[in-house]
Design an enzyme around this catalytic site. Structure first.
Site, mmCIF file in Angstrom:
data_model
loop_
_atom_site.group_PDB
_atom_site.id
_atom_site.type_symbol
_atom_site.label_atom_id
_atom_site.label_comp_id
_atom_site.label_asym_id
_atom_site.label_seq_id
_atom_site.Cartn_x
_atom_site.Cartn_y
_atom_site.Cartn_z
ATOM 1 N N LYS A 22 0.717 -1.048 0.034
ATOM 2 C CA LYS A 22 -0.042 0.018 -0.057
ATOM 3 C C LYS A 22 0.819 1.443 -0.098
ATOM 4 O O LYS A 22 0.801 2.284 -0.980
ATOM 5 C CB LYS A 22 -0.775 0.164 1.192
ATOM 6 C CG LYS A 22 -1.545 1.253 1.559
ATOM 7 C CD LYS A 22 -2.666 1.209 2.711
ATOM 8 C CE LYS A 22 -1.962 1.534 4.125
ATOM 9 N NZ LYS A 22 -1.495 2.930 4.356
ATOM 10 N N ASN A 23 1.708 1.425 1.065
ATOM 11 C CA ASN A 23 2.450 2.520 1.171
ATOM 12 C C ASN A 23 3.631 2.746 -0.078
ATOM 13 O O ASN A 23 4.230 4.097 -0.272
ATOM 14 C CB ASN A 23 3.157 2.574 2.415
ATOM 15 C CG ASN A 23 1.965 2.772 3.723
ATOM 16 O OD1 ASN A 23 0.900 3.063 3.134
ATOM 17 N ND2 ASN A 23 2.448 2.571 4.687
ATOM 18 N N CYS A 116 -5.154 12.031 12.897
ATOM 19 C CA CYS A 116 -5.990 10.882 12.932
ATOM 20 C C CYS A 116 -5.948 10.226 14.190
ATOM 21 O O CYS A 116 -5.163 10.552 15.376
ATOM 22 C CB CYS A 116 -5.435 10.132 11.746
ATOM 23 S SG CYS A 116 -3.996 9.379 11.799
ATOM 24 N N ARG A 121 0.009 14.284 13.618
ATOM 25 C CA ARG A 121 0.447 13.939 12.250
ATOM 26 C C ARG A 121 0.420 15.394 11.437
ATOM 27 O O ARG A 121 -0.046 15.594 10.402
ATOM 28 C CB ARG A 121 -0.377 12.900 11.544
ATOM 29 C CG ARG A 121 -0.524 11.834 12.216
ATOM 30 C CD ARG A 121 -0.918 10.453 11.611
ATOM 31 N NE ARG A 121 -0.212 10.106 10.538
ATOM 32 C CZ ARG A 121 -0.285 9.014 9.685
ATOM 33 N NH1 ARG A 121 -1.501 8.316 9.896
ATOM 34 N NH2 ARG A 121 0.567 8.504 9.044
ATOM 35 N N ASP A 304 4.448 0.241 12.197
ATOM 36 C CA ASP A 304 3.282 -0.403 11.736
ATOM 37 C C ASP A 304 3.006 -1.835 11.980
ATOM 38 O O ASP A 304 2.070 -2.436 11.804
ATOM 39 C CB ASP A 304 3.277 -0.275 10.131
ATOM 40 C CG ASP A 304 2.929 1.265 9.784
ATOM 41 O OD1 ASP A 304 2.444 2.140 10.443
ATOM 42 O OD2 ASP A 304 3.196 1.441 8.663
ATOM 43 N N ARG A 396 -8.739 -0.525 4.422
ATOM 44 C CA ARG A 396 -7.787 0.366 3.774
ATOM 45 C C ARG A 396 -6.482 -0.015 3.253
ATOM 46 O O ARG A 396 -5.924 0.542 2.670
ATOM 47 C CB ARG A 396 -7.643 1.645 4.966
ATOM 48 C CG ARG A 396 -8.830 2.642 5.228
ATOM 49 C CD ARG A 396 -8.462 3.841 6.155
ATOM 50 N NE ARG A 396 -7.038 4.002 5.616
ATOM 51 C CZ ARG A 396 -6.356 4.471 6.429
ATOM 52 N NH1 ARG A 396 -6.601 4.495 7.809
ATOM 53 N NH2 ARG A 396 -5.081 4.690 5.950
HETATM 54 N N1 EPU Z 1 6.230 14.222 11.401
HETATM 55 C C1 EPU Z 1 6.315 15.789 11.706
HETATM 56 N N2 EPU Z 1 6.253 16.830 10.567
HETATM 57 C C2 EPU Z 1 6.138 16.296 9.513
HETATM 58 C C3 EPU Z 1 5.820 15.085 9.116
HETATM 59 C C4 EPU Z 1 6.059 14.112 9.966
HETATM 60 O O1 EPU Z 1 6.493 16.146 12.860
HETATM 61 O O2 EPU Z 1 5.967 17.105 8.601
HETATM 62 C C5 EPU Z 1 6.400 13.325 12.478
HETATM 63 C C6 EPU Z 1 5.139 12.477 12.797
HETATM 64 O O3 EPU Z 1 4.262 13.162 13.591
HETATM 65 C C7 EPU Z 1 5.763 11.280 13.402
HETATM 66 C C8 EPU Z 1 7.105 11.114 12.588
HETATM 67 O O4 EPU Z 1 7.491 12.643 11.842
HETATM 68 O O5 EPU Z 1 6.135 11.439 14.616
HETATM 69 C C9 EPU Z 1 7.100 10.183 11.295
HETATM 70 O O6 EPU Z 1 5.946 10.534 10.463
HETATM 71 P P1 EPU Z 1 6.088 10.197 8.978
HETATM 72 O O7 EPU Z 1 5.841 11.400 8.405
HETATM 73 O O8 EPU Z 1 7.317 9.283 8.410
HETATM 74 O O9 EPU Z 1 4.695 9.378 8.868
HETATM 75 P P2 EPU Z 1 3.772 9.270 7.393
HETATM 76 O O10 EPU Z 1 4.674 9.770 6.217
HETATM 77 O O11 EPU Z 1 2.690 10.100 7.552
HETATM 78 C C10 EPU Z 1 4.051 6.968 6.629
HETATM 79 C C11 EPU Z 1 3.318 5.618 6.428
HETATM 80 C C12 EPU Z 1 2.543 5.120 7.879
HETATM 81 C C13 EPU Z 1 3.721 4.844 8.884
HETATM 82 C C14 EPU Z 1 4.540 6.214 9.158
HETATM 83 C C15 EPU Z 1 5.935 5.483 9.660
HETATM 84 C C16 EPU Z 1 2.604 6.068 4.351
HETATM 85 C C17 EPU Z 1 1.209 6.489 3.382
HETATM 86 N N3 EPU Z 1 2.163 6.085 5.515
HETATM 87 O O12 EPU Z 1 3.155 7.976 7.239
HETATM 88 O O13 EPU Z 1 1.876 4.068 7.516
HETATM 89 O O14 EPU Z 1 3.112 4.460 10.049
HETATM 90 O O15 EPU Z 1 5.124 6.595 7.572
HETATM 91 O O16 EPU Z 1 6.580 4.720 9.259
HETATM 92 O O17 EPU Z 1 3.588 5.684 3.802
HETATM 93 C C18 EPU Z 1 -0.203 2.583 7.880
HETATM 94 O O18 EPU Z 1 0.303 2.260 6.726
HETATM 95 O O19 EPU Z 1 -1.111 2.202 8.503
HETATM 96 C C19 EPU Z 1 0.631 3.741 8.226
HETATM 97 C C20 EPU Z 1 -0.007 4.715 9.297
#
Ligand code: EPU
Length: 417
Positions: A22-23, A116, A121, A304, A396
């Site tokens: 998915k990701n 969420c 996030r 995850d 999802r």
């Molecule tokens: N963060 C910030 N600022 C930002 C972006 C992130 O502070 O601008 C923080 C977040 O709050 C968190 C950390 O950085 O504490 C890491 O978050 P990240 O941005 O890496 O998460 P994401 O990109 O929103 C993806 C996956 C998630 C997975 C996380 C961590 C996708 C679409 N989603 O989310 O997948 O948990 O990386 O590996 O790639 C899932 O599939 O169930 C899922 C939630």
């Protein structure tokens, strides 16, 4: 809303095919926005988040055709730069259109995704990165508006390694003028997969999979055919199911290279893990040994997989300390697992899980994808029946989860309302 009913106590065995990730699929489908012409992607998982991505793209004027797990995307007709609230609220990863839209159309208007169940996030690092590339950023009425006549390569430091943030900026920088260097970039396999597709399109990206990614901007990109990598979290969920039920499961079409941290922890629980090319066999132990786990960005133990691993620890022999370092509210499953008889105490970002001999089936629900998966796993070993509500979240991210478990000998069914 559908429910899943699980009858616990069956040992799982057999082969299960792992679907596309998915990701990885989400950013890769969205990267089509950077090209004119037809992109063809194979092994795209059939999931609700993929449907949301298709809706998001078709709203932008993109043509999409789907045949099973093959998806063709033609962004030749891209004529809209707005991702509305109604689409973005269904899937926060919709923010990934921001970078490509500014790169292609010079502007984008995207609804702010908001938080969420698992955390606030924020997207501040996506916005900071885009601003460093020369875009103006305005936030008003729940939308972010970004614009740049020309994006210019820049040095960008992420103070937290962010997966979708790295992907978003990578997709903006490929068409920027000059060289961009991303420091403290996320290193997940999904980043490597996206960079691979972008390079196939004609981009010049080096270092994906390390914490420093260098992107030399190019003038334009061409469409590609590509195959989505296997889903390491789906794979991990079935691996835990094998360990949990004392079973013997072989994953087919997986990528064991992406599963190092989980394999290591499973072996410490006493499970036997054998790798043979793209397949991986897990045999559950007679007695599960408790192991401590701390979630980390890749290549550490994935957040995850934290909820699923906690279920395993909840019936292990001993006490396990599980620390969640990525998201501030990712223990949603704990109160439901406790209702099933688990002995878990939370203190801040740490859960102390004292193994109990058995769980007991109950009606449960969760408001997050991986938490919901953990409740299915708990149902597989609980005495009696477990009814998992709000299956919406599972759909999802897990393709045909109840069918795959049925194929392994679980007694599980979906009931529609
Ligand atoms: N963060 C910030 N600022 C930002 C972006 C992130 O502070 O601008 C923080 C977040 O709050 C968190 C950390 O950085 O504490 C890491 O978050 P990240 O941005 O890496 O998460 P994401 O990109 O929103 C993806 C996956 C998630 C997975 C996380 C961590 C996708 C679409 N989603 O989310 O997948 O948990 O990386 O590996 O790639 C899932 O599939 O169930 C899922 C939630």
């Amino acid at each position: 809303m559908d429910k899943i009913i699980v009858e616990g106590g069956y040992r799982l065995s057999g082969d299960v095919r792992i679907s596309g990730a998915k990701n990885a699929a989400l950013p890769i489908l969205i990267s089509s926005l950077l090209t004119d012409g037809i992109n063809t992607y194979a092994n795209v998982p059939q999931l609700r988040d993929i449907d949301s991505t298709k809706l998001l793209l078709s709203n932008l004027g993109v043509r999409i055709e789907t045949d099973g797990d093959t998806v063709c995307i033609d962004a030749g007709g891209l004529n809209n730069y707005e991702a509305p609230y109604d689409v973005v609220r269904k899937m926060r990863a919709s923010i990934l259109v921001l970078g490509p839209l500014v790169a292609r159309l010079k502007k984008a208007k995207v609804s702010l995704p908001g938080g969420c169940a698992i955390g606030a996030r924020p997207i501040n690092l996506h916005l900071k990165g885009l601003a460093r590339l020369g875009a103006t950023i305005e936030i008003a009425h729940g939308y972010v508006e970004a614009a740049a006549d020309e994006l210019k390569g820049a040095e960008i430091y992420f103070n937290i390694a962010t997966v979708t943030g790295t992907e978003n900026i990578m997709m903006a920088a490929v068409l920027a003028n000059g060289t961009t260097v991303l420091r403290n970039a996320a290193r997940e396999p999904e980043i490597v997969a996206l960079a691979g597709v972008l390079n196939q399109m004609g981009a010049d990206i080096q270092g994906a999979g390390t914490s420093v990614i260098t992107i030399n901007g190019v003038a334009s990109l061409k469409p590609v055919s590509n195959t989505i990598i296997p889903d390491r979290i789906e794979a991990g969920t079935f691996m835990v199911a094998a360990a949990l039920t004392g079973g013997n499961i072989t994953l087919v079409d997986a990528d064991p290279d992406h599963l190092g941290a989980l394999i290591d922890k499973l072996r410490l629980t006493g499970a036997k893990v054998t790798i043979d090319g793209k397949s991986l066999n897990v045999q559950g132990p007679d007695r599960i040994t408790s192991v401590d786990v701390t979630t980390q960005p890749y290549p550490g133990f994935p957040t995850d997989m934290q909820a699923q691993f906690m279920v395993l620890m909840s019936i292990a022999n001993g006490t396990s300390v599980i620390s969640e370092t990525i998201f501030e509210n990712r223990f949603i499953h704990v109160s439901e697992l406790k209702r099933m008889g688990a002995d878990i105490i939370i203190s801040g970002n740490t859960a102390m899980v004292k193994g109990v001999p058995t769980l007991s089936g109950a009606p449960v629900m969760a408001t997050d994808l991986r938490a919901s998966a953990s409740l299915i796993l708990a149902g597989l070993v609980a005495e009696g029946q477990t009814e998992v509500n709000r299956v919406y979240h599972l759909d999802r991210g897990y393709q045909s989860i109840e069918k795959k478990f049925t194929g392994l000998g679980a007694v599980i069914k979906r009931i529609g309302n």
